[in-house]
Design a protein around this motif. Structure first.
Motif, PDB file in Angstrom:
ATOM      1  N   ASN A 243       0.170   5.943  13.869  1.00 30.20           N
ATOM      2  CA  ASN A 243       1.589   6.056  13.683  1.00 30.20           C
ATOM      3  C   ASN A 243       2.354   7.218  14.373  1.00 30.20           C
ATOM      4  O   ASN A 243       3.185   7.856  13.807  1.00 30.20           O
TER       5      ASN A 243
ATOM      6  N   TYR B 129      -3.063   8.269   3.422  1.00 31.97           N
ATOM      7  CA  TYR B 129      -2.376   6.913   3.188  1.00 31.97           C
ATOM      8  C   TYR B 129      -3.025   6.345   1.954  1.00 31.97           C
ATOM      9  O   TYR B 129      -4.051   5.517   1.996  1.00 31.97           O
TER      10      TYR B 129
ATOM     11  N   PHE C 138      -1.266   4.271  -0.310  1.00 27.40           N
ATOM     12  CA  PHE C 138      -0.433   3.087  -0.700  1.00 27.40           C
ATOM     13  C   PHE C 138      -1.269   2.006  -0.502  1.00 27.40           C
ATOM     14  O   PHE C 138      -2.165   1.887   0.486  1.00 27.40           O
ATOM     15  N   ARG C 139      -1.198   0.932  -1.094  1.00 26.34           N
ATOM     16  CA  ARG C 139      -2.290  -0.353  -0.887  1.00 26.34           C
ATOM     17  C   ARG C 139      -1.830  -1.425  -0.094  1.00 26.34           C
ATOM     18  O   ARG C 139      -2.462  -2.186   0.215  1.00 26.34           O
ATOM     19  N   MET C 140      -0.525  -1.560  -0.169  1.00 25.50           N
ATOM     20  CA  MET C 140      -0.196  -2.687   0.660  1.00 25.50           C
ATOM     21  C   MET C 140      -0.021  -2.320   2.269  1.00 25.50           C
ATOM     22  O   MET C 140       1.053  -1.703   2.578  1.00 25.50           O
ATOM     23  N   LEU C 141      -0.808  -2.383   3.058  1.00 20.33           N
ATOM     24  CA  LEU C 141      -0.872  -1.787   4.321  1.00 20.33           C
ATOM     25  C   LEU C 141      -1.089  -3.083   5.324  1.00 20.33           C
ATOM     26  O   LEU C 141      -1.731  -3.894   4.810  1.00 20.33           O
ATOM     27  N   VAL C 142      -0.742  -2.815   6.576  1.00 21.58           N
ATOM     28  CA  VAL C 142      -1.086  -3.897   7.724  1.00 21.58           C
ATOM     29  C   VAL C 142      -1.398  -3.156   8.762  1.00 21.58           C
ATOM     30  O   VAL C 142      -0.787  -1.932   9.298  1.00 21.58           O
TER      31      VAL C 142
ATOM     32  N   VAL D  49      -0.662   2.042  10.916  1.00 24.13           N
ATOM     33  CA  VAL D  49      -0.747   1.599   9.764  1.00 24.13           C
ATOM     34  C   VAL D  49       0.618   1.559   9.207  1.00 24.13           C
ATOM     35  O   VAL D  49       1.531   2.308   8.621  1.00 24.13           O
ATOM     36  N   ILE D  50       0.951   0.157   8.970  1.00 22.00           N
ATOM     37  CA  ILE D  50       2.317  -0.312   8.703  1.00 22.00           C
ATOM     38  C   ILE D  50       2.187  -0.251   6.888  1.00 22.00           C
ATOM     39  O   ILE D  50       1.635  -1.010   6.488  1.00 22.00           O
ATOM     40  N   HIS D  51       3.262   0.294   6.574  1.00 20.39           N
ATOM     41  CA  HIS D  51       3.222   0.439   5.156  1.00 20.39           C
ATOM     42  C   HIS D  51       4.493  -0.334   4.602  1.00 20.39           C
ATOM     43  O   HIS D  51       5.742  -0.378   5.135  1.00 20.39           O
ATOM     44  N   LEU D  52       4.148  -1.335   3.689  1.00 24.55           N
ATOM     45  CA  LEU D  52       5.088  -2.405   3.430  1.00 24.55           C
ATOM     46  C   LEU D  52       5.995  -1.793   2.416  1.00 24.55           C
ATOM     47  O   LEU D  52       5.788  -0.752   1.945  1.00 24.55           O
ATOM     48  N   ILE D  53       7.105  -2.519   1.846  1.00 22.10           N
ATOM     49  CA  ILE D  53       7.719  -1.905   0.962  1.00 22.10           C
ATOM     50  C   ILE D  53       7.715  -2.578  -0.465  1.00 22.10           C
ATOM     51  O   ILE D  53       7.077  -3.825  -0.672  1.00 22.10           O
TER      52      ILE D  53
ATOM     53  N   ILE E 134       1.731   7.546  -5.915  1.00 22.60           N
ATOM     54  CA  ILE E 134       1.774   7.151  -4.411  1.00 22.60           C
ATOM     55  C   ILE E 134       2.855   8.032  -3.855  1.00 22.60           C
ATOM     56  O   ILE E 134       2.943   8.631  -2.761  1.00 22.60           O
TER      57      ILE E 134
ATOM     58  N   TYR F  59       2.905  11.216  -0.846  1.00 26.70           N
ATOM     59  CA  TYR F  59       4.002  10.937   0.421  1.00 26.70           C
ATOM     60  C   TYR F  59       5.007  11.900   0.304  1.00 26.70           C
ATOM     61  O   TYR F  59       5.765  11.894   1.004  1.00 26.70           O
TER      62      TYR F  59
ATOM     63  N   TRP G  59      15.317   0.446   0.644  1.00 29.25           N
ATOM     64  CA  TRP G  59      14.456   1.251   0.611  1.00 29.25           C
ATOM     65  C   TRP G  59      13.592   1.321   1.836  1.00 29.25           C
ATOM     66  O   TRP G  59      12.884   0.412   2.043  1.00 29.25           O
TER      67      TRP G  59
ATOM     68  N   PHE H 247       9.158   4.214   4.096  1.00 26.25           N
ATOM     69  CA  PHE H 247       7.866   3.895   4.453  1.00 26.25           C
ATOM     70  C   PHE H 247       8.133   3.599   6.128  1.00 26.25           C
ATOM     71  O   PHE H 247       7.685   3.821   6.920  1.00 26.25           O
TER      72      PHE H 247
ATOM     73  N   VAL I 147       6.890   7.149   7.422  1.00 25.58           N
ATOM     74  CA  VAL I 147       5.443   6.714   7.512  1.00 25.58           C
ATOM     75  C   VAL I 147       5.219   5.852   9.098  1.00 25.58           C
ATOM     76  O   VAL I 147       4.474   6.266   9.812  1.00 25.58           O
ATOM     77  N   ASN I 148       5.740   5.037   8.912  1.00 22.60           N
ATOM     78  CA  ASN I 148       5.460   3.985   9.950  1.00 22.60           C
ATOM     79  C   ASN I 148       6.017   4.158  11.291  1.00 22.60           C
ATOM     80  O   ASN I 148       5.560   3.669  12.450  1.00 22.60           O
TER      81      ASN I 148
ATOM     82  N   ASN J  55       8.452  -8.676  -3.192  1.00 17.75           N
ATOM     83  CA  ASN J  55       7.651  -7.839  -2.273  1.00 17.75           C
ATOM     84  C   ASN J  55       6.682  -6.821  -3.202  1.00 17.75           C
ATOM     85  O   ASN J  55       5.848  -6.052  -2.614  1.00 17.75           O
TER      86      ASN J  55
ATOM     87  N   ALA K 205       0.071  -9.955   6.550  1.00 15.59           N
ATOM     88  CA  ALA K 205       0.032  -9.210   7.511  1.00 15.59           C
ATOM     89  C   ALA K 205      -0.309  -9.848   8.966  1.00 15.59           C
ATOM     90  O   ALA K 205       0.041  -9.221  10.028  1.00 15.59           O
TER      91      ALA K 205
END
Lengths: 67, 715
Positions: free
Chosen positions: A7, A28, A30-34, A60-64, B289, B293, B511, B514, B518-519, B553, B561
């Motif tokens: 990233n 990282y 968070f569990r919802m990642l791409v 590592v794309i973190h979703l919302i 979480i 962060y 929101w 991330f 982060v991304n 979501n 993905a």
């Protein structure tokens, strides 16, 4: 120092560095990642077996989540 | 006194009979108007124009409130209204999260329109009773309840002198009173507030549903903006809806909805345990979480994490929440995230020693009542959550304003003499809960706290000569509404996601932390502006429909993905479009979905402008939302901030004092935010002063004469 990019952050490369190691190093949790390595999608089941090499670009794309 | 005796003390002020009618394609095609000043009750038709432009839910609320009020109307004027509307999808049971009500009113905190979404059964029952919205205007002379009997086709206004005001008792009393038998209790829903709502500006509305398994009344909250205070100001004790069973929405294509629902339910069954654990932990799964962060607000948003996080970790909440019971706040919601603590014994206040059910805590409540006040004690958070609910006050506003007071106390702006003996230091849970009890009693410093941060700042400056600039920096409010519980310092996009909202800094518009921090997916101003256009519009759509956002979501399809835009969850977006079309018989696509929201969003912006707000200056944020205000704050993350000085501003931090570095960083961050405003306004079709352009209003089909009259002079 051998390195990878995660990233847009520089991370020191390690021998046998897999996706789970990278997630740990970056904290990282968070569990919802791409996850993509050099543009190629890595499925969750393959995080352990996917070894990353020096100079790789990891996204590592973190979703919302949440309301 | 039992409920029969209470009922016998009621005095009927007005009853009104009506034809029950049917729901057609998601609409009943009429709204219900109740005026408590003259006890008028009438039906109003819903026109095709209203459906085309305002859709339902929040859109209907805004339209009715616009028509009912003048630009000068204050929140406590009789002509202010409370409008509750479920939206065209609201009330279906084949897809998760379809029972939301949207509540709209003029806010005592912000002096502009507030909208708040809430679960519980009231919205669907209102629709089953025959109405797309309930509009309550006027003020009663004595405490009343309004009963909408969808079984008999009668609306009544009754004086109700004997019932409790606090919600956990009142909702139970009225459910007992209006259910014909135990097995019909789930067809009664009650809207109420509580004693602290009467004495503060942060009142919530509690919407009930009856939990048949537990045999308990549960409460969900329309939390933001003080609508509970409006309710009590109108001397409404409660609004009761009675349903005659679950009515179909008479949709056009039920099979299409069922197919979407079945796919979604499979995702919940198979993926939730590995994703958000909503069924086990609800939104409290986010606590650690956010801490990881550096986003969990700690000590009035100074910091984003804390060493005692394990005390409020999601595993703690999982152990406190009763497991393996259905916790949906509307029928058919397999997300089932309305978690509850059963048999909790209260340690303080008027109900000390009682064993009660506590709805929640959700993430925002843990952050607000816990970490942001420096309190890492799960039982305190549960106790404070219970009292916020039953007293009818917002856990988010109470948490954020208490954190502000604690910082003021530690900075010497207020002291024990001013607080009447309350030692409001960070971490002092006894002082925090006593402050809440004072608010409910309408006594002492609790009354001052109940004003909300914006009015407190003015009060402290005028009465005690406090430094208004410092309070403006640390007082986490924008437009008068307290911030919800995320640290936005390192995400410029989220700073906009908070402070550029129509109603004030609630994260339900966007929101983006991330995605941004982060991304690093949205690096340019144009990227951020695009996100601050799409997501607020997309998320507004839920409020037009009667839908909950969480199923969008908080679980994601297994192949999400692999899609082009995973952050948007394309399969779920497609589900929503399918469901809307299947309910209404219309044929929208994802572009028209955003257009529907844009019309309402721009109308709300214009509504704010009509009231003397809604301009660029009203989108300003407190500096604490963007960067470190104090020396200790900077030094706690000096490595990060020094790096920002070096890399972003080309300033070498070496040899500079912390004061100097704080000042340089501040100038940079404030400039970045101004540039963000420029970019977002342009993307949204607004002038650089934040006013919708006439050309844009024409483009989206919202160039209504009353809208143009407001914006034309400001082009």
């Amino acid at each position: 120092m051998k390195k990878i990019t995660v990233n847009d952050n520089i991370l020191k490369w390690e021998e046998n560095m897999n996706i789970n190691v990278i997630l740990q190093r970056m904290n990282y949790t968070f569990r919802m990642l791409v996850v993509k390595v050099d543009g190629k999608l890595v499925k969750k089941n393959d995080y352990n077996s996917t070894i990353v090499y020096p100079d790789s670009d990891v996204k590592v794309i973190h979703l919302i989540s949440g309301g | 006194m039992n409920t029969s005796e209470m009922k016998s003390k009621h005095k009927l002020l007005k009853d009104y009979s009506y034809e029950l009618g049917e729901i057609e394609k998601g609409y009943t095609n009429r709204t219900l108007y109740v005026n408590l000043s003259n006890n008028e009750i009438k039906e109003k038709p819903v026109t095709q124009f209203m459906k085309d432009k305002f859709i339902g839910g929040k859109g209907f609320g805004l339209k009715l409130l616009w028509d009912a009020t003048k630009p000068q109307t204050k929140w406590d004027d009789p002509e202010n209204e409370i409008i509750i509307s479920p939206g065209p999808i609201g009330g279906i049971t084949q897809y998760a999260g379809a029972g939301k009500s949207l509540v709209v009113s003029l806010s005592p905190l912000t002096d502009i329109v507030i909208d708040s979404n809430v679960g519980g059964y009231f919205g669907p029952f209102l629709k089953f009773a025959g109405f797309d919205a309930l509009e309550i205007q006027g003020k009663a002379e004595k405490d009343v309840i309004v009963i909408i009997d969808g079984k008999e086709g009668v609306v009544r206004i009754e004086e109700a002198p004997e019932e409790a005001v606090d919600s956990h008792i009142l909702a139970e009393q009225l459910t007992d009173m209006y259910a014909k038998s135990e097995n019909k209790k789930n067809f009664v829903s009650v809207v109420s507030a509580g004693l602290a709502a009467e004495n503060s500006n942060i009142g919530v509305l509690n919407f009930s549903f009856y939990d048949k398994k537990r045999k308990k009344v549960r409460l969900k909250q329309a939390g933001r903006g003080g609508i509970g205070s409006v309710l009590r100001n109108k001397k409404i004790k409660a609004i009761v809806a009675i349903a005659d069973g679950i009515k179909p929405n008479n949709v056009v294509d039920l099979d299409a909805i069922k197919e979407c629902g079945a796919r979604f339910n499979k995702e919940m069954r198979e993926l939730d345990d590995d994703q958000c654990r909503m069924k086990k932990e609800g939104t409290a799964h986010l606590v650690e979480i956010m801490d990881d962060y550096d986003l969990l607000p700690t000590k009035n948003f100074k910091y984003g994490s804390h060493k005692d996080i394990m005390n409020i970790h999601s595993s703690v909440w999982r152990s406190k929440f009763t497991q393996n019971v259905f916790d949906g706040c509307w029928i058919g919601c397999t997300m089932s995230c309305a978690k509850a603590v059963d048999g909790f014994e209260l340690k303080t206040g008027p109900y000390k020693g009682d064993k009660v059910i506590v709805d929640g805590p959700e993430y925002e409540t843990v952050g607000g009542l816990g970490s942001n006040c420096g309190i890492f004690d799960a039982d305190h958070i549960i106790e404070a959550n219970f009292y916020c609910d039953t007293y009818g006050i917002d856990t988010i506003s109470f948490g954020t304003l208490t954190a502000f007071l604690m910082e003021c106390y530690e900075a010497g702006i207020i002291n024990k003499e001013i607080t009447g003996g309350l030692e409001l230091t960070f971490g002092n849970k006894d002082a925090a809960i006593e402050l809440m009890h004072q608010m409910a009693r309408g006594e002492d410093f609790g009354v001052i706290a109940g004003l909300g941060i914006r009015k407190m700042k003015k009060y402290f400056a005028e009465k005690y000569g406090a430094d208004i600039n410092f309070m403006n920096d640390i007082g986490m409010e924008n437009k008068g509404l307290e911030y919800s519980q995320y640290v936005s310092k390192e995400s410029l996009a989220q700073q906009g996601g908070y402070a550029m909202t129509n109603k004030g800094p609630q994260h339900d518009e966007a929101w983006l932390i991330f995605m941004d921090m982060v991304n690093k997916q949205i690096p340019t101003f144009e990227d951020k502006a695009e996100a601050l256009h799409y997501f607020p519009m997309f998320r507004t759509w839920f409020g037009l429909m009667g839908l909950c956002k969480l199923p969008w979501n908080d679980v994601e399809p297994v192949n999400n993905a692999e899609t082009d835009e995973p952050a948007k969850v394309p399969e779920h977006v497609a589900n929503y479009i399918t469901i809307f079309n299947a309910v209404t018989g219309l044929n929208i696509d994802k572009k028209e979905m955003i257009r529907q929201s844009e019309r309402v969003y721009n109308f709300q912006r214009t509504f704010n402008i009509r009231r003397g707000y809604g301009l660029r200056k009203h989108d300003a944020q407190p500096y604490r939302a963007a960067g470190p205000v104090t020396i200790e704050e900077y030094e706690s993350r000096s490595e990060r901030y020094d790096k920002q000085l070096l890399e972003n501003i080309d300033v070498n931090p070496e040899g500079k004092s912390t004061e100097e570095k704080v000042a340089i960083l501040r100038k940079y961050k404030e400039d970045m935010y101004e540039q963000l405003l420029d970019a977002v306004y342009q993307r949204r079709g607004w002038t650089q002063n934040g006013v919708p352009k006439i050309s844009h209003l024409k483009d989206i089909g919202m160039d209504l004469p009353e809208v143009l009259e407001i914006v034309e002079p400001l082009q």
